[in-house]
Design a protein around this motif. Sequence first.
Motif, short mmCIF file in Angstrom:
data_model
loop_
_atom_site.label_atom_id
_atom_site.label_comp_id
_atom_site.label_asym_id
_atom_site.label_seq_id
_atom_site.Cartn_x
_atom_site.Cartn_y
_atom_site.Cartn_z
N ALA A 1 10.58 9.91 6.16
CA ALA A 1 11.96 9.18 6.09
C ALA A 1 12.66 8.74 7.57
N ARG A 2 12.41 9.91 8.26
CA ARG A 2 12.94 9.59 9.82
C ARG A 2 11.99 9.11 10.74
N THR A 3 10.51 9.64 10.55
CA THR A 3 9.34 9.21 11.60
C THR A 3 8.46 8.29 11.56
N SER A 4 8.34 7.83 10.30
CA SER A 4 7.26 6.64 10.04
C SER A 4 7.94 5.38 9.47
N GLY B 1 6.20 9.08 -4.95
CA GLY B 1 4.50 9.02 -4.97
C GLY B 1 4.12 8.94 -3.46
N ILE B 2 4.84 9.62 -2.30
CA ILE B 2 4.47 9.30 -1.16
C ILE B 2 4.22 10.96 -0.80
N GLY C 1 0.76 -1.34 0.10
CA GLY C 1 -0.01 -0.09 -0.06
C GLY C 1 0.83 1.36 0.03
N SER C 2 2.03 1.24 -0.10
CA SER C 2 3.02 2.30 0.06
C SER C 2 2.68 3.33 -0.84
N SER D 1 6.61 4.14 6.11
CA SER D 1 7.03 4.63 4.87
C SER D 1 7.81 3.84 3.98
N PRO D 2 7.63 3.91 2.71
CA PRO D 2 8.57 3.13 1.79
C PRO D 2 10.00 3.88 1.80
#
Lengths: 493, 103
Positions: free
Chosen positions: A426-429, A461-462, A306-307, A432-433
């Motif tokens: 990129a740091r927090t979740s 695409g995020i 689902g990313s 996330s891909p």
Amino acid sequence: MIAVWAQVCYVVAAVCFILALKGLSSPKTARRGNLVGAFGALLAVVVTFIAYDIDNLGWILLAVAFGAVGGAMGARRVAMTAMPQLVALFNGVGGGAAALVALLELSEPARAGITRPAGFGDDGWFAYSPLAESGGHTESEILRMVDLLSTGTLTATAFTVLIGAVSFSGSTVTFLKLQELMTGRPITFPGGPIVFGAVLVAAVGLGLWAVATGSVTLAIILALVGLLAGVLLVLPVGGADVPIVISLLNAFTGLAVAAGGYVLENALLLVAGTLVGASGTILTRAMAHAMGRSVSSILFGAFKGGSTAGGGEASDRPVRSAGPDDVAIMLAYARKVIVVPGYGLAVAQAQHTIRELVDLLEKRGVEVGYAIHPVAGRMPGHMNVLLAEANIPYEQLLEMDTANGQLRTADVALVVGANDVVNPAARTSPGSPIYGMPILDADHAGAIVFLKRSMRPGFAGIENELLFDPKTTLLFGDAKASLTALVSALKSL
Amino acid sequence: MTEGVALLTVFVLAVFVGFEVVSKVSSTLHTPLMSGANAIHGVILVGAVIVAGTADEAGVLVVALIAVVLATLNLVGGFVVTDRMLEMFGARRPEAAAKDGAE
């Protein structure tokens, strides 16, 4: 066997290639390194024409001229933003050439009526090798053809055909993706990995069969399966991972050329191909590392599930946008501004306009630097090339660690056409891909200004949470148009 | 088969040289380095020329000439595009900058 002097020249050429790679690893020597490599290649080709007994000389020279003019013109004319796909294309045709060479070598004994008994052992076969059926060939030619059908050489032939074909079709697909002739997003379909696995098994099986029989037909089928495998390999790879795949396919082509060198008993091809295969592997790993990814996660199962759901669609959450005049005031009265350039800047050809803006700010006493993410643009190092083209001083280009230090004390982070490289997800979740990818901490600056064309997500695409941050202001529009508006607004302040 | 073993030895040594020679490269140079390595494998042109030079049938010659064209594209295009990238890193060219700025 070719003359000793020619072999010595090949050694010189091989040394040139080693020095070329060595030179290319450091900014000071890079250009010279490339020229040394080109010299080595020229030497090797000229020596080949003299040392081997070359028929069809006119045709070959014509083909060389055709390829040289086409290659040089393509390389000269292409926009710097389109460079990655051009490299992919050059890589692909190299792989294709290697596969064709191996196929033609294999066809030689068949055309002379020499076949090998099926099986993997060579024992006993060389003894009765069909010298009698010489058909106008000299003894050394026949021995060479018999050797082409030995198990070892056939294995190398099958390898070259397969890997060359994979590299050709895979590079073509990456070219199409980057040129936006097809979607850059990952393409997956149900059962995709199973199909890919089946194709790989078929390729290995066919390869073994081709080795056991020395059959040209089987080798051609092997090439076709290789083409299919290349397409399937690259289709599920999308977004920012495409350049890493180019690097991987580059290493593949190198290995195909190396195996081709074994088939032709040409040590230069073997060395050159192996060098590229080995250095390309290291480089691929380094590139993947710069993005906080592993090569296997990129090829198998990156950006899966689902990313990318909702990717490409604009969100309708509220954001704060402003006009060029407001943004100009923010910038003019800041003490320190850090510019974060991204691919959008390059697409809009706005490198020169950003430089104009920065010059104006510096005249007003604002401290300015450019924060360069290692994978800004479409390839690692691409952004440095694009900014250097606009004559932006090297000292103003900050590498990531320095830039992150500077961003902490910056009043404004001006993000121009970048998105994923400043996405705090990129740091927090962890879900996330892009989780784990090193990013530029634009969110640490006092305020963030995004110059964006629309609310669409970036290459990966995020969605970017930073866009909805209260510290963030958005200036919508094409990067070049927005920057031009900012420049004139600054001038009239 | 000693010929084969000699080539295998060369292969193994070249692997180590290839690993070693690019072990410390800054990310700034990843793209030019990849492009330069890409150009180097264009030397498959040597193989394409050898095969085309021994072709004795029209069909074989045509395929071999296609290989020659593809390999030359790889070789020449690869070195030229790498040089163009690296040109940007080198000395500044004021006249070119002025021209670009005027666009």
